[in-house]
Motif scaffolding. Structure first.
Motif, PDB file in Angstrom:
ATOM      1  N   GLY A   1       0.811  -1.208   0.000  1.00  0.00           N
ATOM      2  CA  GLY A   1       0.000   0.000   0.000  1.00  0.00           C
ATOM      3  C   GLY A   1       0.847   1.262   0.000  1.00  0.00           C
ATOM      4  N   GLN A   2       2.052   1.202   0.600  1.00  0.00           N
ATOM      5  CA  GLN A   2       2.911   2.366   0.701  1.00  0.00           C
ATOM      6  C   GLN A   2       3.996   2.375  -0.358  1.00  0.00           C
ATOM      7  N   GLU A   3       4.283   1.228  -0.913  1.00  0.00           N
ATOM      8  CA  GLU A   3       5.357   1.088  -1.884  1.00  0.00           C
ATOM      9  C   GLU A   3       4.772   1.144  -3.290  1.00  0.00           C
ATOM     10  N   ALA A   4       5.267   2.050  -4.102  1.00  0.00           N
ATOM     11  CA  ALA A   4       4.763   2.139  -5.487  1.00  0.00           C
ATOM     12  C   ALA A   4       5.370   1.011  -6.304  1.00  0.00           C
ATOM     13  N   LEU A   5       4.542   0.073  -6.747  1.00  0.00           N
ATOM     14  CA  LEU A   5       5.025  -1.045  -7.546  1.00  0.00           C
ATOM     15  C   LEU A   5       4.945  -0.682  -9.014  1.00  0.00           C
ATOM     16  N   TYR A   6       5.909  -1.159  -9.770  1.00  0.00           N
ATOM     17  CA  TYR A   6       5.870  -0.982 -11.212  1.00  0.00           C
ATOM     18  C   TYR A   6       4.686  -1.765 -11.772  1.00  0.00           C
ATOM     19  N   LYS A   7       4.170  -1.338 -12.895  1.00  0.00           N
ATOM     20  CA  LYS A   7       3.081  -2.062 -13.532  1.00  0.00           C
ATOM     21  C   LYS A   7       3.555  -3.464 -13.896  1.00  0.00           C
ATOM     22  N   GLY A   8       2.808  -4.447 -13.466  1.00  0.00           N
ATOM     23  CA  GLY A   8       3.157  -5.829 -13.768  1.00  0.00           C
ATOM     24  C   GLY A   8       4.031  -6.493 -12.722  1.00  0.00           C
ATOM     25  N   GLU A   9       4.547  -5.730 -11.749  1.00  0.00           N
ATOM     26  CA  GLU A   9       5.405  -6.334 -10.727  1.00  0.00           C
ATOM     27  C   GLU A   9       4.573  -7.205  -9.809  1.00  0.00           C
ATOM     28  N   VAL A  10       5.066  -8.407  -9.533  1.00  0.00           N
ATOM     29  CA  VAL A  10       4.321  -9.335  -8.689  1.00  0.00           C
ATOM     30  C   VAL A  10       5.005  -9.597  -7.357  1.00  0.00           C
ATOM     31  N   GLY A  11       6.202  -9.078  -7.167  1.00  0.00           N
ATOM     32  CA  GLY A  11       6.914  -9.260  -5.912  1.00  0.00           C
ATOM     33  C   GLY A  11       8.403  -9.259  -6.126  1.00  0.00           C
ATOM     34  N   ASN A  12       9.145  -9.566  -5.042  1.00  0.00           N
ATOM     35  CA  ASN A  12      10.596  -9.649  -5.149  1.00  0.00           C
ATOM     36  C   ASN A  12      11.117 -10.706  -4.208  1.00  0.00           C
ATOM     37  N   ALA A  13      12.283 -11.219  -4.543  1.00  0.00           N
ATOM     38  CA  ALA A  13      12.940 -12.222  -3.705  1.00  0.00           C
ATOM     39  C   ALA A  13      14.400 -12.317  -4.111  1.00  0.00           C
ATOM     40  N   GLY A  14      15.271 -12.393  -3.137  1.00  0.00           N
ATOM     41  CA  GLY A  14      16.684 -12.627  -3.399  1.00  0.00           C
ATOM     42  C   GLY A  14      17.369 -11.573  -4.236  1.00  0.00           C
ATOM     43  N   GLY A  15      16.937 -10.323  -4.132  1.00  0.00           N
ATOM     44  CA  GLY A  15      17.565  -9.260  -4.908  1.00  0.00           C
ATOM     45  C   GLY A  15      17.028  -9.121  -6.319  1.00  0.00           C
ATOM     46  N   VAL A  16      15.880  -9.753  -6.607  1.00  0.00           N
ATOM     47  CA  VAL A  16      15.281  -9.720  -7.943  1.00  0.00           C
ATOM     48  C   VAL A  16      13.826  -9.277  -7.827  1.00  0.00           C
ATOM     49  N   LYS A  17      13.429  -8.306  -8.653  1.00  0.00           N
ATOM     50  CA  LYS A  17      12.018  -7.931  -8.776  1.00  0.00           C
ATOM     51  C   LYS A  17      11.443  -8.738  -9.924  1.00  0.00           C
ATOM     52  N   PHE A  18      10.248  -9.267  -9.729  1.00  0.00           N
ATOM     53  CA  PHE A  18       9.614 -10.134 -10.711  1.00  0.00           C
ATOM     54  C   PHE A  18       8.439  -9.423 -11.379  1.00  0.00           C
ATOM     55  N   PHE A  19       8.403  -9.536 -12.702  1.00  0.00           N
ATOM     56  CA  PHE A  19       7.341  -8.959 -13.511  1.00  0.00           C
ATOM     57  C   PHE A  19       6.747 -10.075 -14.346  1.00  0.00           C
ATOM     58  N   ASP A  20       5.416 -10.090 -14.464  1.00  0.00           N
ATOM     59  CA  ASP A  20       4.829 -11.120 -15.311  1.00  0.00           C
ATOM     60  C   ASP A  20       4.458 -10.543 -16.661  1.00  0.00           C
ATOM     61  N   SER A  21       4.630 -11.381 -17.668  1.00  0.00           N
ATOM     62  CA  SER A  21       4.293 -11.006 -19.041  1.00  0.00           C
ATOM     63  C   SER A  21       3.901 -12.263 -19.800  1.00  0.00           C
ATOM     64  N   SER A  22       2.735 -12.226 -20.394  1.00  0.00           N
ATOM     65  CA  SER A  22       2.308 -13.383 -21.186  1.00  0.00           C
ATOM     66  C   SER A  22       3.003 -13.413 -22.541  1.00  0.00           C
ATOM     67  N   ASN A  23       3.881 -12.450 -22.813  1.00  0.00           N
ATOM     68  CA  ASN A  23       4.622 -12.418 -24.081  1.00  0.00           C
ATOM     69  C   ASN A  23       5.943 -13.179 -24.019  1.00  0.00           C
ATOM     70  N   MET A  24       6.233 -13.845 -22.930  1.00  0.00           N
ATOM     71  CA  MET A  24       7.463 -14.619 -22.828  1.00  0.00           C
ATOM     72  C   MET A  24       7.336 -15.905 -23.644  1.00  0.00           C
ATOM     73  N   TYR A  25       8.473 -16.395 -24.135  1.00  0.00           N
ATOM     74  CA  TYR A  25       8.503 -17.556 -25.022  1.00  0.00           C
ATOM     75  C   TYR A  25       8.140 -18.832 -24.267  1.00  0.00           C
ATOM     76  N   ILE A  26       7.247 -19.608 -24.847  1.00  0.00           N
ATOM     77  CA  ILE A  26       6.879 -20.929 -24.317  1.00  0.00           C
ATOM     78  C   ILE A  26       7.047 -21.932 -25.448  1.00  0.00           C
ATOM     79  N   THR A  27       7.643 -23.063 -25.130  1.00  0.00           N
ATOM     80  CA  THR A  27       7.769 -24.132 -26.115  1.00  0.00           C
ATOM     81  C   THR A  27       7.116 -25.389 -25.560  1.00  0.00           C
ATOM     82  N   ASN A  28       6.524 -26.152 -26.419  1.00  0.00           N
ATOM     83  CA  ASN A  28       5.915 -27.423 -26.022  1.00  0.00           C
ATOM     84  C   ASN A  28       6.712 -28.609 -26.512  1.00  0.00           C
ATOM     85  N   THR A  29       7.898 -28.361 -27.024  1.00  0.00           N
ATOM     86  CA  THR A  29       8.681 -29.464 -27.586  1.00  0.00           C
ATOM     87  C   THR A  29       9.967 -29.721 -26.821  1.00  0.00           C
ATOM     88  N   ALA A  30      10.350 -28.845 -25.911  1.00  0.00           N
ATOM     89  CA  ALA A  30      11.569 -29.008 -25.123  1.00  0.00           C
ATOM     90  C   ALA A  30      12.794 -29.237 -25.993  1.00  0.00           C
TER      91      ALA A  30
END
Length: 169
Positions: free
Chosen positions: A69-98
């Motif tokens: 509530g007090q911390e301004a989060l970037y749009k799309g930011e879902v949290g942080n852990a271990g010195g990394v801020k995490f952002f979600d994007s459905s535009n990331m590459y996904i493969t079904n063939t490995a």
């Protein structure tokens, strides 16, 4: 630098966790990659990749005392852990063939990117060469809109992105 590289065999149990993230953060720090001005490296990941890690007790412990509530989060930011801020994007590459795996069955892999300063460059989106908005208002000489019921609004953007230093991500 990657959590899943050509010498790793992907399997159904292969997923992003905080231990693997710490390995990447350690490698970035060892290579003198600067974090961003807020002191964090950034990770862009598909929601499917973040789903499992966000349900762990480790993730919840890292984000338990975040004052959202007090911390301004970037749009799309879902949290942080271990010195990394995490952002979600459905535009990331996904493969079904490995393709990086020796496994003969199909495995769905969602790729994520952890990076610091100097990894990418993006042109500015302001000014005449940035985002341009077009508005076409109805007028009396427009025969395709004889009773002036609608306007047309559109936009286009001119920009470029370049990887400057792949060792920074």
């Amino acid at each position: 630098m990657s959590l899943l590289s050509a010498n790793v065999t992907a399997s159904e149990g292969h997923f992003m966790d905080l231990d693997k993230i710490q390995v990447v953060v350690n490698a970035l720090r060892s290579a003198n990659v600067r974090p961003f001005s807020d002191g964090y490296y950034y990770c862009v990941a598909h929601p499917k990749a973040l789903f499992r890690i966000m349900r762990t007790s480790e993730w919840q412990a890292w984000n338990q005392y975040t004052m959202r509530g007090q911390e301004a989060l970037y749009k799309g930011e879902v949290g942080n852990a271990g010195g990394v801020k995490f952002f979600d994007s459905s535009n990331m590459y996904i493969t079904n063939t490995a393709p990086l795996s020796l496994v003969s069955t199909s495995i769905s892999l969602a790729f994520s990117l952890i990076f610091g300063q100097g990894c990418f460059a993006v042109t500015e989106l302001s000014g005449e060469r940035g985002v341009k908005t077009y508005v076409k208002n109805p007028n009396t000489s427009d025969t395709s809109n004889p009773i002036n019921q609608w306007s047309t609004i559109g936009w286009k953007t001119n920009m470029a992105v370049k990887v400057l230093n792949p060792n920074c991500g």
